[in-house]
Write an enzyme that holds these catalytic residues in place. Sequence first.
Site, mmCIF file in Angstrom:
data_model
loop_
_atom_site.group_PDB
_atom_site.id
_atom_site.type_symbol
_atom_site.label_atom_id
_atom_site.label_comp_id
_atom_site.label_asym_id
_atom_site.label_seq_id
_atom_site.Cartn_x
_atom_site.Cartn_y
_atom_site.Cartn_z
ATOM 1 N N HIS A 122 0.868 -1.257 -0.114
ATOM 2 C CA HIS A 122 -0.021 -0.104 -0.008
ATOM 3 C C HIS A 122 0.778 1.308 -0.126
ATOM 4 O O HIS A 122 0.298 2.339 -0.151
ATOM 5 C CB HIS A 122 -1.063 0.025 1.331
ATOM 6 C CG HIS A 122 -1.895 -0.954 1.283
ATOM 7 N ND1 HIS A 122 -2.872 -1.185 0.020
ATOM 8 C CD2 HIS A 122 -2.185 -2.041 2.137
ATOM 9 C CE1 HIS A 122 -3.637 -2.033 0.343
ATOM 10 N NE2 HIS A 122 -3.490 -2.505 1.612
ATOM 11 N N ASP A 159 -2.961 -10.596 -2.574
ATOM 12 C CA ASP A 159 -3.720 -9.989 -1.240
ATOM 13 C C ASP A 159 -4.883 -9.554 -1.516
ATOM 14 O O ASP A 159 -5.590 -9.179 -2.670
ATOM 15 C CB ASP A 159 -2.763 -8.839 -1.002
ATOM 16 C CG ASP A 159 -3.121 -8.229 0.674
ATOM 17 O OD1 ASP A 159 -2.300 -8.567 1.441
ATOM 18 O OD2 ASP A 159 -4.178 -7.531 0.893
ATOM 19 N N HIS A 161 -6.612 -6.972 -0.507
ATOM 20 C CA HIS A 161 -6.626 -5.471 -0.774
ATOM 21 C C HIS A 161 -5.892 -5.156 -2.230
ATOM 22 O O HIS A 161 -4.901 -5.894 -2.365
ATOM 23 C CB HIS A 161 -6.099 -4.691 0.374
ATOM 24 C CG HIS A 161 -6.570 -5.230 1.757
ATOM 25 N ND1 HIS A 161 -6.153 -5.898 2.630
ATOM 26 C CD2 HIS A 161 -8.007 -4.745 2.226
ATOM 27 C CE1 HIS A 161 -7.014 -6.093 3.446
ATOM 28 N NE2 HIS A 161 -8.128 -5.038 3.299
ATOM 29 N N ASP A 243 -4.922 -12.666 3.495
ATOM 30 C CA ASP A 243 -6.275 -12.052 3.790
ATOM 31 C C ASP A 243 -7.610 -12.299 3.028
ATOM 32 O O ASP A 243 -8.719 -12.029 3.368
ATOM 33 C CB ASP A 243 -6.051 -10.760 4.401
ATOM 34 C CG ASP A 243 -5.340 -9.888 3.378
ATOM 35 O OD1 ASP A 243 -4.968 -10.421 2.271
ATOM 36 O OD2 ASP A 243 -4.975 -8.426 3.544
#
Length: 308
Positions: A122, A159, A161, A243
């Site tokens: 991120h 991931d 996200h 995740d």
Amino acid sequence: MTTLLINSPQSENHLTPPGHPEQVARYAAVQAGLKGLDLLHRDAPLAEDADILRAHPARYLAKVRAASPVAGWAQLDGDTYLSPGSVAAALHAVGGACAAVDAVLSGEVSNAFLAARPPGHHAESETAMGFCIFGTVSIAALRALNHHTLSRIAVVDFDVHHGNGTQDLLWNQPRALFCSSHQMPLYPGTGSASEIGAHGQILNVPLSEHTGSGPMREAYESLIFPRIAAWKPDLILISAGFDAHQADPLAGLDWQTEDYAWLTHRLCDLADSHCAGRVVSCLEGGYDLPALTASVNAHVGVLQERGR
Ligand SMILES: [Zn+2]
């Protein structure tokens, strides 16, 4: 032993406030998943500034270093904290990713896994966010392209996200394919299929909530794997966040532990076809500790099985 495990013991010095999902206990959960695997072990070195500066401007690196607290926590964004050991942990995560690239590209090992926190996908050029400080996998990718002068690399981010930071850092890189699958809508809000990079070299595959194993595998088979095959990368890097697992508290894609083994096998198939099996995988998210242990075991177990 042809799979390298790079551990960053400094990960245990990166402390987050009580109740924070990106907690220090994640590192022990990852180590539990690596137990019993036959891997070549090495500790992550400190990153060279020159590697970080390929992705982030010097003023950002200076800003992060200056923000390091003497005690307690400093906050870089709403959910990204620095404890006194955090900057060193982040710098060792980057150093470990670069060392993994070096070991794989020298032919010493065929693939490698980096067990380090904080995660990195991120972090944008001048913005820490989403538990991430430096763009670890992008920095490793830029080292492969610019220090090792590879022609083309691919980064795959599974991931849950969107890897907005990786997308930001590789947006203008014509030799870097970035493919991301992620739940949408979900944090950080980016990652629509219309975001394709300055050279059309970014592929975003947003998935709706409760996209389980079947549709997930279909999306990879129909969109992501053909794109990687057409790209013919000299190295595949993975942003390995776990995740999307059904048990994870932060999202709801409902993947199973076996999906990570399947995905790793298929990425190793592509690496075998195009780049002599060369894969570098870096830990990103994964917040249910037992699921993290099981998923890391599945992912790295396959890397070990496929290492030549
Ligand atoms: Zn995540």
